[in-house]
Scaffold this motif. Structure first.
Motif, short mmCIF file in Angstrom:
data_model
loop_
_atom_site.label_atom_id
_atom_site.label_comp_id
_atom_site.label_asym_id
_atom_site.label_seq_id
_atom_site.Cartn_x
_atom_site.Cartn_y
_atom_site.Cartn_z
N ALA A 1 0.14 3.33 -2.94
CA ALA A 1 -1.05 4.01 -2.41
C ALA A 1 -1.36 5.29 -3.17
O ALA A 1 -2.50 5.54 -3.55
CB ALA A 1 -0.86 4.31 -0.93
N PHE B 1 -2.66 4.60 -6.58
CA PHE B 1 -3.99 4.02 -6.45
C PHE B 1 -5.03 5.10 -6.15
O PHE B 1 -6.09 5.17 -6.77
CB PHE B 1 -3.96 2.97 -5.34
CG PHE B 1 -5.24 2.23 -5.20
CD1 PHE B 1 -5.65 1.34 -6.18
CD2 PHE B 1 -6.05 2.42 -4.08
CE1 PHE B 1 -6.83 0.65 -6.05
CE2 PHE B 1 -7.23 1.74 -3.96
CZ PHE B 1 -7.62 0.85 -4.93
N GLU B 2 -4.70 5.96 -5.20
CA GLU B 2 -5.64 7.03 -4.84
C GLU B 2 -5.92 7.93 -6.05
O GLU B 2 -7.04 8.36 -6.28
CB GLU B 2 -5.06 7.89 -3.71
CG GLU B 2 -5.06 7.22 -2.35
CD GLU B 2 -6.45 6.97 -1.82
OE1 GLU B 2 -7.39 7.62 -2.27
OE2 GLU B 2 -6.59 6.08 -0.95
N ARG C 1 0.83 -1.20 0.00
CA ARG C 1 0.00 0.00 0.00
C ARG C 1 0.87 1.26 0.00
O ARG C 1 0.57 2.23 -0.66
CB ARG C 1 -0.91 0.01 1.22
CG ARG C 1 -2.33 -0.39 0.92
CD ARG C 1 -3.16 -0.23 2.15
NE ARG C 1 -3.24 1.17 2.52
CZ ARG C 1 -4.14 1.99 2.04
NH1 ARG C 1 -5.02 1.58 1.16
NH2 ARG C 1 -4.18 3.24 2.41
N GLY D 1 -5.14 6.75 9.54
CA GLY D 1 -4.16 6.49 8.51
C GLY D 1 -4.73 5.90 7.23
O GLY D 1 -3.99 5.47 6.36
N ALA D 2 -6.05 5.86 7.10
CA ALA D 2 -6.64 5.30 5.90
C ALA D 2 -6.47 6.28 4.74
O ALA D 2 -6.45 7.49 4.94
CB ALA D 2 -8.12 5.01 6.12
N GLY D 3 -6.35 5.72 3.55
CA GLY D 3 -6.36 6.56 2.36
C GLY D 3 -7.78 7.02 2.08
O GLY D 3 -8.73 6.53 2.69
N LYS D 4 -7.92 7.94 1.15
CA LYS D 4 -9.24 8.49 0.90
C LYS D 4 -10.22 7.41 0.39
O LYS D 4 -11.34 7.31 0.84
CB LYS D 4 -9.16 9.61 -0.13
CG LYS D 4 -10.46 10.37 -0.23
CD LYS D 4 -10.26 11.80 -0.63
CE LYS D 4 -11.55 12.55 -0.46
NZ LYS D 4 -11.42 13.96 -0.74
N TYR E 1 -9.97 4.19 0.80
CA TYR E 1 -10.22 3.23 1.88
C TYR E 1 -11.26 3.79 2.83
O TYR E 1 -12.17 3.09 3.26
CB TYR E 1 -8.90 2.96 2.62
CG TYR E 1 -8.97 1.77 3.54
CD1 TYR E 1 -8.88 0.48 3.03
CD2 TYR E 1 -9.13 1.95 4.91
CE1 TYR E 1 -8.96 -0.61 3.87
CE2 TYR E 1 -9.21 0.85 5.76
CZ TYR E 1 -9.12 -0.42 5.21
OH TYR E 1 -9.20 -1.50 6.04
#
Lengths: 305, 288
Positions: free
Chosen positions: A22, A25-26, A18, B177-180, B182
């Motif tokens: 990450a 991906f975002e 991730r 700490g999660a991504g957007k 997530y």
């Protein structure tokens, strides 16, 4: 226990990956969501382009004044004529008639639901109105065909009951749900203080409703009317089943054809210029609808201010 | 108090009040009358044979199995496509979009789509999917047309539901700490499930009731299609509403038409009730 260990293993595997990907991906997700977001805009543009491309040629060939103001629609004759004035007028009269009957009835019903009836009754009637909104238009058409058309024929002593008047009656019923729900919202939004002030000055409850509440909800009710106009002018199937569907200049007890039904009734077998002319009719209808939407937006915006 | 009011005012009051009552009564009677009329005329003609056969001109029998199946296919194809699009659009509007102009533009477009009459959708669907994409008159073309039509419903209900998700959920998720994405997937969307489900039910209602948009896109055939045929080119077929229209207007077979009308009414009723209760149930589940 077992599942827990598996999960922890997974997280351990996932965590470093991730971190690496990450951000990318975002970004991908953001792009995907943006595409979804703008897809509605894309649809509107595509619809407009397709209607213009397929609608304009016939208008050019026939001539815009001849097309819009011609009173005869005989597409299959030796010297065909493509005048859509009968359709425009029929749509206009039909919508006007439906509004004339449906709007007062709808507003009074909204007044009943918001101000007069108790909570129980109001819930039942609201449910009924919601159900009415969900009934398919062909079902309205069927009932119109079996009940209203013969009734109109008998009552007015006509050879055929499938005419403008029957279409107006069916349309009036069909616009009721939208008129009621929008006026309901408008009436509910009127501040309680207005009514309390009026009551304190000695007005009766009914006087308060009709002299204070309804005028204060004016623009919301106007929005309801415009929405009703949009619904009535766009309805095709139900109208097709009860209006007789002959391309005459409209008379109240004459068989008529609306803009919508003109498109629907000939589309399956037409070809050549006739087919293109049908696309032009759809374009005219689309322009009317866009104008109505514009008015609706202006009304709603003014109300928000 | 009342005795001090002049007679004219009393009379006017009475007239207005009775008009209000009258209109409410008229509307209820209208609906009740219509419901009873259709059910009385339609229910006796619903038989197992009607539901499980296809129409046969040879034996002069009516059957609506193909139409039932077609309706089901179209609902499934449409929802499968419109759901990600609509929910994605609502998520963009509520979670991602920062530009106010863009949001206004999208909302204007959505409102415009909601206001376009179904006959125009039918025509445009024919131009785009049947002719331009050369899918032919098929269930796919019909379903794609309905995707455009039901998109505003899904966007609106999802968006309304997203707006009610408290910001603390988002902050909490991001803070851990999660991504957007997530955060949206695990915290925001599950809390907005009631709006999404309501949107689906409303869309199904719209699809079941639609006829004008399908007349020229999905066609009027009455053959039984298997699922593979249903999603292939030229797999044409009429849904319940379209076939009801054909039975009533073209063939004059009013018994079958009323039977289908009764089925449609019952479906509408069920969808209405489930829309009301799923929203309530899912909301309640959320609180616990």
């Amino acid at each position: 226990m077992k599942s827990e260990t598996i999960q922890t293993v997974r997280i351990q595997q996932k965590a470093p990956r991730r971190n690496f990907s990450a951000e990318i991906f975002e970004k991908i997700m953001r792009v995907l969501f943006s595409v979804c977001g703008f897809i509605a805009v894309g649809f509107v543009i595509v619809i407009t382009i397709f209607l213009i491309i397929s609608g304009v040629p016939a208008i050019k060939e026939i001539g815009i004044t001849k097309f819009l103001f011609g009173t005869k629609w005989i597409p299959t004759a030796d010297s065909p004529e493509f005048g859509i004035m009968p359709f425009i007028l029929a749509s206009f009269y039909g919508t006007f008639g439906a509004i004339l009957i449906g709007v007062p009835l709808g507003i009074l019903c909204a007044v009943f639901l918001t101000k007069i009836s108790g909570k129980r009754i109001s819930e039942v009637v609201s449910g009924a109105v919601n159900l009415m909104a969900g009934i398919p238009s062909v079902v309205y058409g069927l009932v119109g065909m079996i009940v209203i058309v013969p009734a109109v024929r008998e009552i007015f002593g006509l050879p055929d009951g499938a005419n403008l008047f029957s279409a107006i009656l069916v349309l009036a019923v069909m616009i009721l749900p939208s008129v009621i729900s929008v006026s309901e919202t408008a009436l509910n939004a009127v501040p309680k203080e207005f009514e309390e002030a009026s009551l304190a000055l000695g007005a009766t409850k009914t006087e308060t409703i009709f002299k204070v509440t309804v005028p204060a909800a004016k623009s919301g009710i106007l929005a309801a009317v415009v929405l009703g106009v949009g619904r009535a002018i766009g309805e095709a199937m139900a109208v097709m089943m009860v209006s007789g569907n002959v391309a005459n200049m409209p008379k109240i007890f004459g068989s008529v054809r609306f803009l919508t039904t003109a498109v629907a009734s000939e589309m399956s077998y037409s070809s050549g210029l006739q087919r293109q002319a049908l696309f032009s009719i759809a374009l005219v209808l689309f322009i009317f609808i866009m104008a109505i939407n514009l008015v609706l937006n202006l009304v709603i915006k003014r109300e928000k201010k | 108090m009342n005795e001090k009011i002049s007679n004219t005012r009393k009379i006017r009051d009475f007239i207005l009040k009775s008009l209000v009552w009258l209109s409410a009564v008229i509307i209820c009677l209208l609906l009740l009358g219509m419901l009873c009329f259709i059910l009385i005329k339609g229910l006796p003609h619903i038989s197992l044979k009607l539901l499980t056969t296809k129409p046969s001109l040879l034996n002069d029998t009516a059957g609506i199995l193909p139409n039932l199946l077609n309706t089901l296919y179209i609902i499934m194809i449409t929802l499968l496509i419109v759901l990600p699009l609509g929910v994605g659009s609502a998520v963009y509007l509520n979670e991602y979009a920062k530009n106010k102009k863009a949001v206004q533009l999208i909302e204007l477009a959505t409102e415009t789509l909601a206001g376009i009459p179904s006959i125009i959708y039918g025509l445009v669907g024919m131009l785009i999917f049947v002719q331009f994409c050369s899918l032919g008159t098929s269930l796919l073309a019909g379903a794609f047309t309905l995707v455009i039509m039901t998109l505003p419903t899904i966007i609106r209900t999802t968006q309304e539901s997203l707006k009610t998700v408290p910001d603390s959920y988002r902050e909490g998720s991001l803070g851990l700490g999660a991504g957007k994405w997530y955060m949206i997937r695990t915290a925001v969307l599950p809390s907005a499930i009631d709006g999404i489900v309501t949107g689906c039910i409303l869309s199904v209602g719209r699809i079941v009731g639609e006829s004008a948009a399908l007349l020229f896109t999905a066609g009027m055939a009455n053959e039984i299609l298997n699922p593979v045929q249903a999603v292939s080119k030229g797999g044409a077929g009429s849904t319940l509403t379209v076939s009801m229209y054909m039975y009533a207007k073209e063939r004059g077979d009013f018994d079958t038409a009323f039977a289908i009308a009764a089925i449609l009414l019952i479906l509408t009723l069920l969808l209405n009730i489930s829309a009301k209760f799923t929203a309530k149930l899912l909301k309640r589940g959320d609180k616990q």
